[in-house]
Design a protein around this motif. Sequence first.
Motif, PDB file in Angstrom:
ATOM      1  N   GLY A   1       8.224   7.855   9.692  1.00 18.34           N
ATOM      2  CA  GLY A   1       9.649   7.771   9.962  1.00 18.34           C
ATOM      3  C   GLY A   1      10.431   7.026   8.909  1.00 18.34           C
ATOM      4  N   LEU A   2       9.731   6.357   7.982  1.00 25.50           N
ATOM      5  CA  LEU A   2      10.419   5.607   6.924  1.00 25.50           C
ATOM      6  C   LEU A   2      10.005   6.048   5.525  1.00 25.50           C
ATOM      7  CD1 LEU A   2      10.307   2.064   8.554  1.00 25.50           C
ATOM      8  CD2 LEU A   2      12.365   3.332   7.978  1.00 25.50           C
ATOM      9  N   TYR A   3       8.893   6.704   5.408  1.00 23.88           N
ATOM     10  CA  TYR A   3       8.420   7.192   4.109  1.00 23.88           C
ATOM     11  C   TYR A   3       8.307   8.717   4.196  1.00 23.88           C
ATOM     12  CZ  TYR A   3       7.283   2.294   3.274  1.00 23.88           C
ATOM     13  OH  TYR A   3       7.355   0.938   3.121  1.00 23.88           O
ATOM     14  N   TYR A   4       9.229   9.388   3.565  1.00 24.47           N
ATOM     15  CA  TYR A   4       9.317  10.839   3.678  1.00 24.47           C
ATOM     16  C   TYR A   4       8.077  11.527   3.112  1.00 24.47           C
ATOM     17  CZ  TYR A   4      11.221  15.547   3.401  1.00 24.47           C
ATOM     18  OH  TYR A   4      11.428  16.884   3.551  1.00 24.47           O
ATOM     19  N   SER A   5       7.487  10.935   2.087  1.00 22.14           N
ATOM     20  CA  SER A   5       6.323  11.557   1.449  1.00 22.14           C
ATOM     21  C   SER A   5       5.018  11.284   2.188  1.00 22.14           C
ATOM     22  CB  SER A   5       6.194  11.072   0.001  1.00 22.14           C
ATOM     23  OG  SER A   5       6.017   9.660  -0.030  1.00 22.14           O
ATOM     24  N   TYR A   6       5.053  10.377   3.155  1.00 18.31           N
ATOM     25  CA  TYR A   6       3.832  10.032   3.879  1.00 18.31           C
ATOM     26  C   TYR A   6       3.667  11.004   5.051  1.00 18.31           C
ATOM     27  CZ  TYR A   6       0.268   7.203   6.174  1.00 18.31           C
ATOM     28  OH  TYR A   6      -0.909   6.757   6.744  1.00 18.31           O
TER      29      TYR A   6
ATOM     30  N   PRO B   1       0.800  -1.235   0.000  1.00 18.32           N
ATOM     31  CA  PRO B   1       0.000   0.000   0.000  1.00 18.32           C
ATOM     32  C   PRO B   1       0.828   1.279   0.000  1.00 18.32           C
ATOM     33  CG  PRO B   1      -0.881  -1.582   1.575  1.00 18.32           C
ATOM     34  CD  PRO B   1       0.415  -2.145   1.090  1.00 18.32           C
ATOM     35  N   LEU B   2       2.100   1.182   0.398  1.00 17.54           N
ATOM     36  CA  LEU B   2       2.967   2.348   0.434  1.00 17.54           C
ATOM     37  C   LEU B   2       4.375   1.920   0.037  1.00 17.54           C
ATOM     38  CD1 LEU B   2       2.865   5.400   1.201  1.00 17.54           C
ATOM     39  CD2 LEU B   2       3.667   4.727   3.477  1.00 17.54           C
ATOM     40  N   GLY B   3       4.964   2.616  -0.919  1.00 16.09           N
ATOM     41  CA  GLY B   3       6.307   2.265  -1.364  1.00 16.09           C
ATOM     42  C   GLY B   3       6.326   1.075  -2.302  1.00 16.09           C
ATOM     43  N   THR B   4       7.513   0.459  -2.408  1.00 19.46           N
ATOM     44  CA  THR B   4       7.689  -0.663  -3.338  1.00 19.46           C
ATOM     45  C   THR B   4       8.158  -1.938  -2.662  1.00 19.46           C
ATOM     46  OG1 THR B   4       9.978   0.034  -3.779  1.00 19.46           O
ATOM     47  CG2 THR B   4       8.255   0.922  -5.223  1.00 19.46           C
ATOM     48  N   ASN B   5       8.515  -1.873  -1.381  1.00 21.91           N
ATOM     49  CA  ASN B   5       9.080  -3.028  -0.688  1.00 21.91           C
ATOM     50  C   ASN B   5       8.120  -3.512   0.392  1.00 21.91           C
ATOM     51  OD1 ASN B   5      10.880  -4.200   1.681  1.00 21.91           O
ATOM     52  ND2 ASN B   5      12.043  -4.447  -0.219  1.00 21.91           N
ATOM     53  N   PHE B   6       7.711  -4.776   0.279  1.00 20.55           N
ATOM     54  CA  PHE B   6       6.761  -5.330   1.237  1.00 20.55           C
ATOM     55  C   PHE B   6       7.367  -5.455   2.635  1.00 20.55           C
ATOM     56  CE2 PHE B   6       4.734  -6.672  -2.698  1.00 20.55           C
ATOM     57  CZ  PHE B   6       3.380  -6.545  -2.401  1.00 20.55           C
ATOM     58  N   ALA B   7       8.626  -5.842   2.702  1.00 17.86           N
ATOM     59  CA  ALA B   7       9.245  -6.115   4.003  1.00 17.86           C
ATOM     60  C   ALA B   7       9.299  -4.868   4.873  1.00 17.86           C
ATOM     61  CB  ALA B   7      10.644  -6.691   3.806  1.00 17.86           C
ATOM     62  N   ILE B   8       9.752  -3.754   4.338  1.00 18.82           N
ATOM     63  CA  ILE B   8       9.879  -2.550   5.149  1.00 18.82           C
ATOM     64  C   ILE B   8       8.505  -1.962   5.474  1.00 18.82           C
ATOM     65  CG2 ILE B   8      10.061  -0.897   3.248  1.00 18.82           C
ATOM     66  CD1 ILE B   8      12.057  -0.927   6.565  1.00 18.82           C
ATOM     67  N   PHE B   9       7.541  -2.140   4.567  1.00 15.41           N
ATOM     68  CA  PHE B   9       6.198  -1.618   4.849  1.00 15.41           C
ATOM     69  C   PHE B   9       5.587  -2.332   6.049  1.00 15.41           C
ATOM     70  CE2 PHE B   9       1.591  -2.042   4.424  1.00 15.41           C
ATOM     71  CZ  PHE B   9       1.215  -0.712   4.457  1.00 15.41           C
TER      72      PHE B   9
ATOM     73  N   LEU C   1      16.849  -2.568   5.655  1.00 14.59           N
ATOM     74  CA  LEU C   1      17.391  -1.396   4.963  1.00 14.59           C
ATOM     75  C   LEU C   1      18.769  -1.666   4.377  1.00 14.59           C
ATOM     76  CD1 LEU C   1      16.381   1.474   7.438  1.00 14.59           C
ATOM     77  CD2 LEU C   1      15.279   0.846   5.285  1.00 14.59           C
ATOM     78  N   GLY C   2      19.527  -2.558   5.032  1.00 11.90           N
ATOM     79  CA  GLY C   2      20.884  -2.822   4.569  1.00 11.90           C
ATOM     80  C   GLY C   2      20.985  -3.866   3.471  1.00 11.90           C
ATOM     81  N   THR C   3      19.965  -4.700   3.323  1.00 12.54           N
ATOM     82  CA  THR C   3      20.049  -5.801   2.362  1.00 12.54           C
ATOM     83  C   THR C   3      19.056  -5.675   1.210  1.00 12.54           C
ATOM     84  OG1 THR C   3      18.508  -7.124   3.702  1.00 12.54           O
ATOM     85  CG2 THR C   3      20.877  -7.397   4.131  1.00 12.54           C
ATOM     86  N   MET C   4      18.098  -4.777   1.302  1.00 16.67           N
ATOM     87  CA  MET C   4      17.068  -4.675   0.261  1.00 16.67           C
ATOM     88  C   MET C   4      17.000  -3.250  -0.290  1.00 16.67           C
ATOM     89  SD  MET C   4      13.904  -6.867   1.900  1.00 16.67           S
ATOM     90  CE  MET C   4      14.139  -8.553   2.468  1.00 16.67           C
ATOM     91  N   GLU C   5      16.485  -3.158  -1.490  1.00 14.15           N
ATOM     92  CA  GLU C   5      16.228  -1.861  -2.104  1.00 14.15           C
ATOM     93  C   GLU C   5      14.839  -1.408  -1.697  1.00 14.15           C
ATOM     94  OE1 GLU C   5      16.653   1.584  -3.872  1.00 14.15           O
ATOM     95  OE2 GLU C   5      18.266   0.097  -3.808  1.00 14.15           O
ATOM     96  N   THR C   6      14.768  -0.562  -0.686  1.00 16.30           N
ATOM     97  CA  THR C   6      13.476  -0.161  -0.134  1.00 16.30           C
ATOM     98  C   THR C   6      12.969   1.169  -0.673  1.00 16.30           C
ATOM     99  OG1 THR C   6      14.549   0.932   1.753  1.00 16.30           O
ATOM    100  CG2 THR C   6      13.971  -1.405   2.005  1.00 16.30           C
ATOM    101  N   ARG C   7      13.865   1.995  -1.156  1.00 20.58           N
ATOM    102  CA  ARG C   7      13.514   3.337  -1.652  1.00 20.58           C
ATOM    103  C   ARG C   7      12.788   4.149  -0.583  1.00 20.58           C
ATOM    104  NH1 ARG C   7      11.381   2.103  -7.867  1.00 20.58           N
ATOM    105  NH2 ARG C   7      13.274   1.002  -8.558  1.00 20.58           N
TER     106      ARG C   7
END
Length: 272
Positions: free
Chosen positions: A232-237, A72-80, A143-149
């Motif tokens: 705290g993880l999605y600047y645009s949110y 629902p937010l961003g492109t990475n399921f794990a960080i969401f 954050l260190g192993t995946m491309e979370t954007r």
Amino acid sequence: MMTDTPQPPVLQNVHKTLPRFASLRTITALVLREMSTTYGRSPGGYIWAVLEPALGLALLVALFSTGLRTPPLGTNFAIFYASGLMPFFTFLYVTNKVGQSVNFSRQLLAYPRVTILDAVLARFILTVLTQYLVSYLLIAAILGTMETRTVLVLPALLSAFAMAGALGLGIGILNAVLVAYYPVWQMAWAVMTRPLILISGVIFLHDRIPQPYRDWLWWNPLVHVTGRSRTGLYYSYRGEYVSEMYVYAVALICGTIGLLFLRRYYRDSMER
């Protein structure tokens, strides 16, 4: 005629400082006891404390990534899901541990040096620090192993976990009273908290829930905790619905009511 010599300021204040240091030593001893009983007797100890939320997060990612192209937010399921699940787990574990503090330390409360507040603070300190460490390890690993954007906004993320800890402490103290007087409340609370993951903004964004359910769910303080974590993880949110004052007010009201009853009736609850 003999006159009394005034005591040095250090001796005058010794009786004021001794209870403070005694309480600190008591809390430290209770924390060490909690560490040995909770993590020292089970296979894996602290390793399982990290694996349990990691497996829950992996299950959510595997479940929703198969049916959805993007979260629902961003492109990475794990960080969401980590941004919602980790503060949610912090609240849940703190509430459960603090809520059982009276029963867990019932025998120790017979000693005059051990107070009910010592037992509560000891369980709270160990649990909240453990959950903060586990959350840091999992989020840092993603954050260190995946491309979370994503863009890390540390103050907002720390604020979310502070809100989760405070809310867990306040409701946990109130639950400690209810569990001490009505042991069945522990099972009732466990049943009541199971659907919380569905209505606390962990899986779905609060902004996208249709009305009037969105306004109803706003009264759930966990919605504000997960919302602040996402900022705290999605600047645009923006999370404009988040009210930190509301969360701390709920925590303060529940904690104050719980402390008043514990202070007045905890000796009676120990005899039940």
